[in-house]
Design a protein around this motif. Structure first.
Motif, PDB file in Angstrom:
ATOM      1  N   GLY A  27      15.180   4.974  20.443  1.00  0.00           N
ATOM      2  CA  GLY A  27      14.713   3.597  20.628  1.00  0.00           C
ATOM      3  C   GLY A  27      14.804   2.734  19.384  1.00  0.00           C
ATOM      4  N   ALA A  28      15.157   3.327  18.245  1.00  0.00           N
ATOM      5  CA  ALA A  28      15.061   2.605  16.975  1.00  0.00           C
ATOM      6  C   ALA A  28      15.950   1.372  16.908  1.00  0.00           C
ATOM      7  CB  ALA A  28      15.401   3.545  15.814  1.00  0.00           C
ATOM      8  N   SER A  29      17.022   1.358  17.679  1.00  0.00           N
ATOM      9  CA  SER A  29      17.971   0.252  17.542  1.00  0.00           C
ATOM     10  C   SER A  29      17.780  -0.833  18.597  1.00  0.00           C
ATOM     11  CB  SER A  29      19.410   0.792  17.596  1.00  0.00           C
ATOM     12  OG  SER A  29      19.597   1.757  16.585  1.00  0.00           O
ATOM     13  N   ILE A  30      16.665  -0.798  19.309  1.00  0.00           N
ATOM     14  CA  ILE A  30      16.411  -1.796  20.349  1.00  0.00           C
ATOM     15  C   ILE A  30      16.415  -3.208  19.765  1.00  0.00           C
ATOM     16  CG2 ILE A  30      14.624  -2.707  21.900  1.00  0.00           C
ATOM     17  CD1 ILE A  30      13.876   0.155  22.591  1.00  0.00           C
ATOM     18  N   GLU A  31      15.724  -3.369  18.634  1.00  0.00           N
ATOM     19  CA  GLU A  31      15.633  -4.725  18.060  1.00  0.00           C
ATOM     20  C   GLU A  31      17.007  -5.274  17.694  1.00  0.00           C
ATOM     21  OE1 GLU A  31      12.688  -4.522  14.933  1.00  0.00           O
ATOM     22  OE2 GLU A  31      11.505  -5.980  16.063  1.00  0.00           O
ATOM     23  N   GLU A  32      17.886  -4.400  17.187  1.00  0.00           N
ATOM     24  CA  GLU A  32      19.230  -4.846  16.830  1.00  0.00           C
ATOM     25  C   GLU A  32      19.994  -5.295  18.065  1.00  0.00           C
ATOM     26  OE1 GLU A  32      20.651  -5.311  13.818  1.00  0.00           O
ATOM     27  OE2 GLU A  32      18.609  -4.973  13.125  1.00  0.00           O
ATOM     28  N   ILE A  33      19.785  -4.605  19.171  1.00  0.00           N
ATOM     29  CA  ILE A  33      20.417  -5.013  20.430  1.00  0.00           C
ATOM     30  C   ILE A  33      19.871  -6.382  20.871  1.00  0.00           C
ATOM     31  CG2 ILE A  33      20.498  -4.468  22.906  1.00  0.00           C
ATOM     32  CD1 ILE A  33      22.508  -2.862  21.330  1.00  0.00           C
ATOM     33  N   LEU A  34      18.552  -6.549  20.740  1.00  0.00           N
ATOM     34  CA  LEU A  34      17.945  -7.828  21.139  1.00  0.00           C
ATOM     35  C   LEU A  34      18.481  -8.985  20.287  1.00  0.00           C
ATOM     36  CD1 LEU A  34      14.198  -6.838  21.705  1.00  0.00           C
ATOM     37  CD2 LEU A  34      15.910  -7.371  23.434  1.00  0.00           C
ATOM     38  N   LEU A  35      18.688  -8.721  19.007  1.00  0.00           N
ATOM     39  CA  LEU A  35      19.206  -9.770  18.119  1.00  0.00           C
ATOM     40  C   LEU A  35      20.616 -10.202  18.510  1.00  0.00           C
ATOM     41  CD1 LEU A  35      18.041  -8.535  14.597  1.00  0.00           C
ATOM     42  CD2 LEU A  35      17.408 -10.690  15.699  1.00  0.00           C
ATOM     43  N   ARG A  36      21.427  -9.219  18.885  1.00  0.00           N
ATOM     44  CA  ARG A  36      22.841  -9.524  19.202  1.00  0.00           C
ATOM     45  C   ARG A  36      23.049  -9.960  20.649  1.00  0.00           C
ATOM     46  NH1 ARG A  36      22.478  -6.594  15.010  1.00  0.00           N
ATOM     47  NH2 ARG A  36      24.112  -6.482  13.420  1.00  0.00           N
TER      48      ARG A  36
END
Ligand code: FEO
Length: 402
Positions: free
Chosen positions: A86-95
C-alpha cells in the motif's frame, strides 16, 4: 525503463523486484530478494490491483505509465493495506487524481491511519460484492487475517483470475520469470515459499483454511499473488502445500534436529543420533545449529518435518536463550501436531530438558513428547549412549504408528 509482463491479453504485471532489502519486515532474511506484484487491467475502465513497496515505487510508476499508454487510471483495488503493497497509494493519487480506490472498510481505515489523504476517493466493498469494469466482472471476497484483518482477494469471473493478496506468495525475486511454469518451483522456490508462508501467515491457519474453502468454489485459471510467481497450472501442488501448512500437518515423515551447543558436546550427541537414525534407514534428516540458523529457517523446517528433536544445553538454569527464542517463535506461529524428542545437557544443574517439555506441554498445542529422552551431564558417554539408541527406537516406532 519500464519492465512489465503480460499475464493475459488485457492484464499486465507491473510490479518489481527488490534485491537490496536484507530483511523482509526487518526480520526475515531474503537472500534471493523479493518481488512486489501489482497488476493492471485494461478494460473499458482501467484497474490497478494493489501497489508496491516504496523501495520500487519509481519502477512501478514507469510500468503503470507505460501500460496505460496515455489512458487515465480509473480504479485502484487494494486487496491488502500492509505497506509492502500500500505504500505507493499516495503516488498513484498524485499522478492519477481521478482514480477511485476500491477496498474494504478496514483497509480504508488503515489508509487514514498511515496518513493517506483518500477522502472522497474511496469505494467500500464487502464480501460478495461485484463490479463490472467492461468485459471483466470482479467479485470481492474477504480474507481476514490472510494476513491482516482488512485483507480481501478479488476474483475476475471473466478470465478466472484470482488476485490472491499475500496468499500463495513467496520470498524470492522473479528476475524476469513471471509464471510458475517458467521456473522449477519444487527445486528452486518451495523452500522460500514455505518460509514465507510459515513466518508471515503461519499463525493464521484457520483463516487460510476458510479462504481455501471459498477458493474451492471458484473456477480458477490464474492465481496472481502479491509476491512470487503467478500460477497458471499445477494448482493441486500449491493447494496441497497450503492445505497441509494451514492445518499444521507435516509435509514429510522425517526428523528435524535443532540443537543448541556451547562447546560442541551437545552437537556431538546429535551427530550420534543422526548417524544412528540413518543406520536404521531413516535418512530424511535435517540438522540445524540454532545459534547460526536464522529462526525463520528453523520455523519453516519445523512446519515441514513430522518429528523434531530439541537438543539444548542448560544456560543460567534455563533453556539456552537462542533455543528459547525458537520455541517462542513456534508458539507465536501456532505450530502444533509434532512429535518431539528431547536431549538435555548441563554440567552442574541440567534443567533444559524439563523446561522444554514444560514449554511444549503448557504453551503449545498437540505436541507429543517421546518418553525416551537423553539426559547428558556435560557430554555423551558410555553410560548414557543407550539413551540415544532408545530415542532412535522411539522415533522410529512413532513413525510406524503414524
Ligand atoms: Fe506482503 Fe502482508 O504483506
Amino acid at each position: 525503463m519500464y519492465c512489465v509482463r503480460k499475464v493475459v491479453d488485457d492484464l499486465y504485471w507491473v510490479g518489481g523486484n527488490d534485491h537490496r532489502l536484507a530483511l523482509f519486515e526487518n526480520i526475515h532474511p531474503i537472500p534471493r530478494g523479493v518481488s512486489y506484484n501489482s497488476y493492471l487491467l485494461l478494460d473499458e475502465k482501467t484497474v490497478l490491483f494493489d501497489t508496491v513497496d516504496w523501495s520500487i515505487c519509481r519502477q512501478f510508476l514507469e510500468n503503470v505509465e507505460h501500460v496505460l499508454d496515455g489512458r487515465d487510471l480509473d480504479y485502484l483495488v487494494i486487496n491488502h493495506m500492509e505497506p509492502d503493497h500500500g505504500a505507493s497509494i499516495e503516488e498513484i493519487l498524485l499522478r492519477y487524481p481521478n482514480v477511485t480506490i476500491i477496498s474494504t472498510e478496514k483497509s480504508i481505515m488503515l489508509m487514514h491511519q498511515f496518513g493517506f489523504d483518500v477522502d472522497d476517493k474511496t469505494m467500500t466493498v464487502k464480501e460478495g460484492d461485484s463490479f463490472r469494469f467492461g468485459k471483466h466482472n470482479i467479485v470481492f471476497v474477504e480474507a481476514p487475517m490472510v494476513h491482516w484483518p482488512e485483507a480481501m482477494v478479488s476474483f475476475d469471473t471473466t478470465d478466472g483470475i484470482l488476485f490472491s493478496a499475500d496468499a500463495f506468495g513467496s520470498f524470492g525475486a522473479l528476475d524476469g520469470k513471471l509464471f510458475n511454469d517458467e521456473v522449477n518451483f519444487d527445486r528452486d522456490w518451495i523452500d522460500d515459499a514455505r518460509r514465507y508462508y510459515t513466518n508471515i501467515v503461519g499463525k493464521y491457519g484457520p483463516h487460510v483454511q476458510a479462504l481455501l474453502k471459498k477458493a474451492s468454489t471458484l473456477d480458477i485459471h490464474y492465481i496472481c499473488p502479491l509476491h512470487g510467481p503467478v500460477w497458471r497450472n499445477d494448482f493441486g501442488y500449491l493447494l496441497d502445500k497450503y492445505d497441509k501448512w494451514s492445518r499444521y500437518e507435516p509435509e514429510t515423515c522425517g526428523v528435524m534436529i535443532a540443537y543448541a551447543s556451547m562447546y560442541g558436546n551437545t552437537e556431538s550427541a546429535v551427530q550420534v543420533l543422526a548417524a544412528k537414525l540413518a543406520e536404521k534407514g531413516m535418512t530424511n534428516i535435517a540438522l540445524y545449529d540454532v545459534s547460526n540458523t536464522h529462526v525463520s529457517y528453523l520455523i519453516s523446517e519445523t512446519f515441514k518435518y513430522s518429528h523434531i528433536v530439541l537438543a539444548s544445553v542448560t544456560y543460567n538454569l534455563g533453556i539456552y536463550p537462542v533455543m528459547h527464542d525458537y520455541l517462542m517463535h513456534m508458539k507465536a506461529l501456532n505450530l502444533q501436531k509434532r512429535t518431539v524428542g528431547i536431549i538435555e545437557n548441563g554440567s552442574w544443574a541440567p534443567k533444559s530438558g524439563s523446561l522444554m517439555k514444560e514449554f511444549l506441554d503448557e504453551e503449545m498445542k498437540q505436541m507429543s513428547i517421546l518418553n525416551s529422552e537423553v539426559n547428558m551431564i556435560s557430554a555423551l558417554n558410555d553410560n548414557n549412549a543407550n539413551e540415544v539408541d532408545n530415542l532412535v527406537e522411539s522415533i522410529l516406532d512413532s513413525m510406524k504408528e503414524a
